[in-house]
Motif scaffolding. Structure first.
Motif, PDB file in Angstrom:
ATOM      1  N   ASN A 192       3.724 141.649 -17.752  1.00  0.00           N
ATOM      2  CA  ASN A 192       2.777 142.687 -18.139  1.00  0.00           C
ATOM      3  C   ASN A 192       2.465 142.529 -19.623  1.00  0.00           C
ATOM      4  O   ASN A 192       2.921 141.569 -20.267  1.00  0.00           O
ATOM      5  CB  ASN A 192       3.339 144.078 -17.822  1.00  0.00           C
ATOM      6  N   ASP A 193       1.709 143.474 -20.147  1.00  0.00           N
ATOM      7  CA  ASP A 193       1.278 143.344 -21.539  1.00  0.00           C
ATOM      8  C   ASP A 193       2.452 143.398 -22.515  1.00  0.00           C
ATOM      9  O   ASP A 193       2.413 142.787 -23.581  1.00  0.00           O
ATOM     10  CB  ASP A 193       0.274 144.438 -21.886  1.00  0.00           C
ATOM     11  N   LYS A 194       3.513 144.092 -22.131  1.00  0.00           N
ATOM     12  CA  LYS A 194       4.665 144.216 -23.008  1.00  0.00           C
ATOM     13  C   LYS A 194       5.539 142.974 -23.005  1.00  0.00           C
ATOM     14  O   LYS A 194       5.996 142.520 -24.067  1.00  0.00           O
ATOM     15  CB  LYS A 194       5.504 145.429 -22.593  1.00  0.00           C
ATOM     16  N   ASN A 195       5.784 142.398 -21.837  1.00  0.00           N
ATOM     17  CA  ASN A 195       6.781 141.331 -21.774  1.00  0.00           C
ATOM     18  C   ASN A 195       6.203 139.930 -21.704  1.00  0.00           C
ATOM     19  O   ASN A 195       6.940 138.945 -21.740  1.00  0.00           O
ATOM     20  CB  ASN A 195       7.735 141.548 -20.590  1.00  0.00           C
ATOM     21  N   SER A 196       4.879 139.790 -21.598  1.00  0.00           N
ATOM     22  CA  SER A 196       4.289 138.460 -21.463  1.00  0.00           C
ATOM     23  C   SER A 196       4.334 137.704 -22.786  1.00  0.00           C
ATOM     24  O   SER A 196       4.368 138.307 -23.863  1.00  0.00           O
ATOM     25  CB  SER A 196       2.848 138.556 -20.970  1.00  0.00           C
ATOM     26  N   GLU A 197       4.355 136.381 -22.671  1.00  0.00           N
ATOM     27  CA  GLU A 197       4.323 135.512 -23.840  1.00  0.00           C
ATOM     28  C   GLU A 197       2.876 135.129 -24.094  1.00  0.00           C
ATOM     29  O   GLU A 197       2.276 134.357 -23.348  1.00  0.00           O
ATOM     30  CB  GLU A 197       5.172 134.258 -23.593  1.00  0.00           C
ATOM     31  N   LYS A 198       2.288 135.682 -25.148  1.00  0.00           N
ATOM     32  CA  LYS A 198       0.870 135.475 -25.421  1.00  0.00           C
ATOM     33  C   LYS A 198       0.701 134.231 -26.288  1.00  0.00           C
ATOM     34  O   LYS A 198       0.421 134.297 -27.485  1.00  0.00           O
ATOM     35  CB  LYS A 198       0.297 136.728 -26.067  1.00  0.00           C
ATOM     36  N   VAL A 199       0.890 133.089 -25.639  1.00  0.00           N
ATOM     37  CA  VAL A 199       0.870 131.798 -26.314  1.00  0.00           C
ATOM     38  C   VAL A 199       0.042 130.817 -25.493  1.00  0.00           C
ATOM     39  O   VAL A 199      -0.262 131.063 -24.322  1.00  0.00           O
ATOM     40  CB  VAL A 199       2.296 131.248 -26.510  1.00  0.00           C
ATOM     41  N   MET A 200      -0.285 129.694 -26.101  1.00  0.00           N
ATOM     42  CA  MET A 200      -1.070 128.656 -25.426  1.00  0.00           C
ATOM     43  C   MET A 200      -0.261 127.408 -25.149  1.00  0.00           C
ATOM     44  O   MET A 200      -0.776 126.442 -24.600  1.00  0.00           O
ATOM     45  CB  MET A 200      -2.315 128.326 -26.250  1.00  0.00           C
ATOM     46  N   MET A 201       1.007 127.424 -25.517  1.00  0.00           N
ATOM     47  CA  MET A 201       1.917 126.317 -25.219  1.00  0.00           C
ATOM     48  C   MET A 201       3.346 126.820 -25.280  1.00  0.00           C
ATOM     49  O   MET A 201       3.630 127.897 -25.824  1.00  0.00           O
ATOM     50  CB  MET A 201       1.736 125.162 -26.208  1.00  0.00           C
ATOM     51  N   GLY A 202       4.240 126.057 -24.717  1.00  0.00           N
ATOM     52  CA  GLY A 202       5.659 126.392 -24.791  1.00  0.00           C
ATOM     53  C   GLY A 202       6.467 125.132 -25.019  1.00  0.00           C
ATOM     54  O   GLY A 202       6.303 124.152 -24.284  1.00  0.00           O
ATOM     55  N   GLU A 203       7.323 125.152 -26.041  1.00  0.00           N
ATOM     56  CA  GLU A 203       8.134 123.959 -26.294  1.00  0.00           C
ATOM     57  C   GLU A 203       9.609 124.262 -26.089  1.00  0.00           C
ATOM     58  O   GLU A 203       9.980 124.867 -25.068  1.00  0.00           O
ATOM     59  CB  GLU A 203       7.810 123.353 -27.647  1.00  0.00           C
ATOM     60  N   TRP A 204      10.478 123.854 -27.008  1.00  0.00           N
ATOM     61  CA  TRP A 204      11.912 123.866 -26.728  1.00  0.00           C
ATOM     62  C   TRP A 204      12.445 125.260 -26.435  1.00  0.00           C
ATOM     63  O   TRP A 204      13.431 125.415 -25.700  1.00  0.00           O
ATOM     64  CB  TRP A 204      12.699 123.227 -27.876  1.00  0.00           C
ATOM     65  N   THR A 205      11.813 126.304 -26.991  1.00  0.00           N
ATOM     66  CA  THR A 205      12.347 127.652 -26.800  1.00  0.00           C
ATOM     67  C   THR A 205      12.216 128.140 -25.348  1.00  0.00           C
ATOM     68  O   THR A 205      12.870 129.104 -24.977  1.00  0.00           O
ATOM     69  CB  THR A 205      11.640 128.655 -27.729  1.00  0.00           C
ATOM     70  N   TRP A 206      11.387 127.490 -24.541  1.00  0.00           N
ATOM     71  CA  TRP A 206      11.297 127.836 -23.118  1.00  0.00           C
ATOM     72  C   TRP A 206      12.461 127.152 -22.411  1.00  0.00           C
ATOM     73  O   TRP A 206      12.344 126.052 -21.888  1.00  0.00           O
ATOM     74  CB  TRP A 206       9.938 127.420 -22.547  1.00  0.00           C
ATOM     75  N   GLU A 207      13.587 127.820 -22.418  1.00  0.00           N
ATOM     76  CA  GLU A 207      14.870 127.209 -22.047  1.00  0.00           C
ATOM     77  C   GLU A 207      15.558 128.063 -20.985  1.00  0.00           C
ATOM     78  O   GLU A 207      15.727 129.268 -21.181  1.00  0.00           O
ATOM     79  CB  GLU A 207      15.743 127.095 -23.308  1.00  0.00           C
ATOM     80  N   THR A 208      15.949 127.450 -19.895  1.00  0.00           N
ATOM     81  CA  THR A 208      16.513 128.194 -18.774  1.00  0.00           C
ATOM     82  C   THR A 208      17.879 127.647 -18.365  1.00  0.00           C
ATOM     83  O   THR A 208      18.235 126.516 -18.684  1.00  0.00           O
ATOM     84  CB  THR A 208      15.575 128.153 -17.554  1.00  0.00           C
ATOM     85  N   GLY A 209      18.613 128.494 -17.638  1.00  0.00           N
ATOM     86  CA  GLY A 209      19.828 128.034 -16.971  1.00  0.00           C
ATOM     87  C   GLY A 209      21.099 128.071 -17.768  1.00  0.00           C
ATOM     88  O   GLY A 209      22.104 127.477 -17.370  1.00  0.00           O
ATOM     89  N   MET A 210      21.145 128.801 -18.878  1.00  0.00           N
ATOM     90  CA  MET A 210      22.359 128.806 -19.700  1.00  0.00           C
ATOM     91  C   MET A 210      23.563 129.357 -18.954  1.00  0.00           C
ATOM     92  O   MET A 210      24.698 128.962 -19.227  1.00  0.00           O
ATOM     93  CB  MET A 210      22.120 129.612 -20.975  1.00  0.00           C
ATOM     94  N   ASN A 211      23.329 130.279 -18.051  1.00  0.00           N
ATOM     95  CA  ASN A 211      24.432 130.890 -17.316  1.00  0.00           C
ATOM     96  C   ASN A 211      24.561 130.347 -15.896  1.00  0.00           C
ATOM     97  O   ASN A 211      25.232 130.942 -15.054  1.00  0.00           O
ATOM     98  CB  ASN A 211      24.256 132.405 -17.294  1.00  0.00           C
ATOM     99  N   TYR A 212      23.936 129.197 -15.662  1.00  0.00           N
ATOM    100  CA  TYR A 212      24.070 128.513 -14.384  1.00  0.00           C
ATOM    101  C   TYR A 212      24.675 127.130 -14.609  1.00  0.00           C
ATOM    102  O   TYR A 212      24.706 126.629 -15.736  1.00  0.00           O
ATOM    103  CB  TYR A 212      22.711 128.396 -13.685  1.00  0.00           C
ATOM    104  N   ASP A 213      25.145 126.528 -13.546  1.00  0.00           N
ATOM    105  CA  ASP A 213      25.747 125.204 -13.624  1.00  0.00           C
ATOM    106  C   ASP A 213      24.636 124.163 -13.750  1.00  0.00           C
ATOM    107  O   ASP A 213      23.824 124.002 -12.846  1.00  0.00           O
ATOM    108  CB  ASP A 213      26.581 124.955 -12.359  1.00  0.00           C
ATOM    109  N   GLN A 214      24.631 123.430 -14.868  1.00  0.00           N
ATOM    110  CA  GLN A 214      23.553 122.482 -15.146  1.00  0.00           C
ATOM    111  C   GLN A 214      23.592 121.245 -14.241  1.00  0.00           C
ATOM    112  O   GLN A 214      22.667 120.416 -14.290  1.00  0.00           O
ATOM    113  CB  GLN A 214      23.597 122.047 -16.610  1.00  0.00           C
TER     114      GLN A 214
END
Length: 621
Positions: free
Chosen positions: A387-409
């Protein structure tokens, strides 16, 4: 005689022994893949590479191939596929595709039901021509996936779903031999074609070793390839051995930047470097799947081609694990760690009070481009709402778009990568379709989204020494210091703001930095403590989680590879193990590090993303 044949046939029918005609087709083996891509990242988990329709919301071109049926007749058709958004939303998913056989379209859609890799019934088809073309039709562009297609004349006969059972079924169906043929004899087998693996292979080759370099993708470079697009980090020409890193000048890209156009990463330069080394044989698209042991030594590595399924055995007295995941070490029974150590174990002030399984995450990078006209994007909403509050209002995503820290890699890696795709598409859909004031996005479309995820951390293989925080921060001198780590102790954590908006579903990270003085990594961190002939270079070396924060950037891992190649040449020369180099020939290794293996006199073209926290004297905090 005729009566006897008929009687035998009737007897077999009565006993239920008539054998069904069947045909098993691996999707990744299709002769024309159209717009589909081969994804091998999870074959250790789900059993195989597969075809992926990675169209970023635009259906990709058909994949097709000609097959030969064993006989004409009516066939039941099953497709092994996966509804990839099912971890976040029950019901029909977006990865829809269909199958056609001889021009006849089967039941549609496939790939949009269930919650695991399944054999989905595609319908029944009448085969009138033994040679027939089969096609995969992508319906959405949203990462539909097809592993294999099975045709059988026997109703209800479905291949196994468990990985071991399915592997046995595949081998029989495809006529694979029980033993892989030997690819050749080598002095060193390097597994992994990232910056560390390239450097290890070239270094050893230039010092007289015959090297096999095994890489499970069509391009070299790992995280620094056009598939993942992470720029190099760290400094060369630092520490006690200034010639280490000269090799990086020969093949490292001259432009920096994450998530940039593919030509920034100069894949061809890497390929040409390896191709010009007469002592290196490159095996592209081969993934290591097994090892054979002689006691505490690796005798051979078994690798499978990710498209043809062909297996080969690679024999050598020495091996180097440059896979990042420590795959060869794991298969060989090497000691390893994963997750964060407790603060008291090594006296690390930065470590958590209690040990846990948290790691740094993996990034799915992306960018958009200006289409110069209104560019639609499908509504995409599969369990993570923006939504308007939680969306990332950007045109690209680099290293900070990072997932899985609490999952088994390792075990959860397909889920981790898929979540990275999910949030990119979901956020972009909101910007395009949900946000009221979105004029800046109307003419933009997704230009590139990585489907090969960039990992930072998984297994770390234990050596004769485990590098820890105090070594680096207090600059503890070790006699076997090698390549200098110059990057900060750079550890990633979930972004608190992202956690507030998406509790337990974070996809953004922050980095916390601790400044260091250039620190030579002990040679004892670059070989296994319990597999006698195994080197390692890259993010899987013998360090704690905290220490990994500084050694993991790619110019540093490349210099590790150079050192491993040098040590391998000494192992060959003196007929010793990697540990034997430390015990008896450390001065020889120092001499090689002082000399280097790179071309002399090249200017330093690697002065981007060096890290801005390098000091002129040790920093103790």
């Amino acid at each position: 005689m005729k009566t006897r044949v008929i009687f035998t046939l009737l007897l077999l029918i009565s006993l239920g022994h008539i054998r069904a005609a069947d045909l098993f087709v691996e999707a990744e083996s299709f002769s024309n893949k159209g717009g589909w891509v081969v994804d091998q990242q999870f074959m250790d988990l789900m059993g195989s590479p597969y075809l992926l329709a990675h169209g970023m919301g635009v259906p990709v071109d058909d994949a097709y191939t000609e097959v030969t049926f064993p006989e004409k007749g009516e066939y039941y058709v099953y497709v092994r596929t996966y509804n990839w958004t099912s971890p976040w939303k029950k019901g029909e998913g977006p990865g829809k595709f269909s199958l056609s056989v001889g021009g006849k379209k089967m039941t549609s859609p496939l790939g949009a039901e269930g919650s695991a890799w399944i054999w989905q019934i595609a319908g029944k088809v009448s085969v009138k021509n033994l040679k027939t073309v089969i096609k995969l039709h992508d319906l959405t562009g949203f990462d539909g996936r097809c592993d294999a297609i099975y045709f059988t004349t026997e109703e209800g006969k479905v291949p196994p779903s468990d990985i071991k059972g399915l592997e046995a079924f595949r081998r029989t169906a495809l006529g694979l031999p029980d033993e892989a043929p030997v690819a050749g004899q080598y002095d060193l087998v390097v597994v992994g074609g990232g910056i560390a693996g390239i450097s290890a292979a070239v270094s050893a080759a230039r010092l007289g070793c015959k090297v096999a370099l095994i890489n499970d993708r069509p391009v070299l470079g790992g995280n620094n390839s056009s598939e993942i697009r992470v720029h190099l980090g760290g400094r060369i020409e630092a520490g006690p051995y200034k010639e280490l890193g000269n090799l990086q000048k020969e093949f490292g890209p001259t432009r920096g930047g994450n998530a940039q156009p593919g030509d920034y990463y100069e894949d061809d330069k890497k390929s040409e470097l390896v191709a010009n080394e007469k002592n290196i044989t490159l095996f592209s698209n081969y993934r290591a799947i097994g090892v054979q042991m002689d006691g505490q030594k690796i005798r051979s590595v078994i690798a499978k081609h990710i498209e043809t399924g062909k297996e080969q055995s690679f024999e050598a007295p020495l091996f180097s694990d440059c896979t990042g995941d420590g795959t060869i070490g794991y298969l060989a029974g090497a000691d390893y760690r994963m997750g964060r150590e407790a603060r008291d174990e090594f006296g690390e002030s930065t470590a958590p009070e209690k040990a846990d399984k948290m790691t740094m995450g993996a990034s799915v990078q992306w960018y958009s481009v200006d289409d110069k006209k209104p560019s639609p994007f499908p509504t995409f909403s599969y369990g993570v709402e923006f939504n308007d509050k939680n969306s990332e209002k950007v045109m690209m995503g680099e290293w900070t778009w990072e997932t899985g820290m609490n999952y088994d890699q390792i075990r959860d890696f397909e889920r981790i990568r898929d979540y990275g795709l999910l949030v990119v598409y979901s956020n972009w859909s909101y910007l395009k379709n949900g946000m009221k004031e979105n004029s800046q996005y109307r003419n933009r479309k997704l230009g590139w989204v990585a489907y090969v995820s960039g990992k930072r951390e998984s297994r770390r293989l234990m050596g004769d020494y485990i590098l820890k925080e105090d070594d680096i921060r207090k600059h503890v001198v070790h006699e076997d210091g090698t390549a200098a780590s110059t990057w900060t102790i750079d550890l990633h954590y979930p972004d608190p703001a992202n956690t507030a908006n998406f509790p337990d579903k974070e996809f953004k990270s922050i980095a916390k930095h601790i400044e260091i003085y250039p620190y030579p990594i002990p040679y004892r961190c670059l070989y296994s403590r319990n597999v006698d002939n195994l080197f390692m270079a890259g993010r899987n070396i013998s360090v704690t989680h905290v220490a990994l924060g500084t050694v993991r950037v790619m110019r540093t891992t490349g210099m590790m590879g150079e050192v491993v190649g040098m040590a391998a040449s000494l192992c060959k020369k003196y007929h010793v193990t990697p540990r034997g180099v430390y015990r008896s020939y450390l001065n020889d290794l120092k001499g090689l590090m002082k000399e280097g293996v790179g071309k002399k006199g090249l200017p330093n073209n690697q002065q981007y993303n060096e890290g801005g926290t390098l000091k002129n004297k040790p920093v103790v905090k």
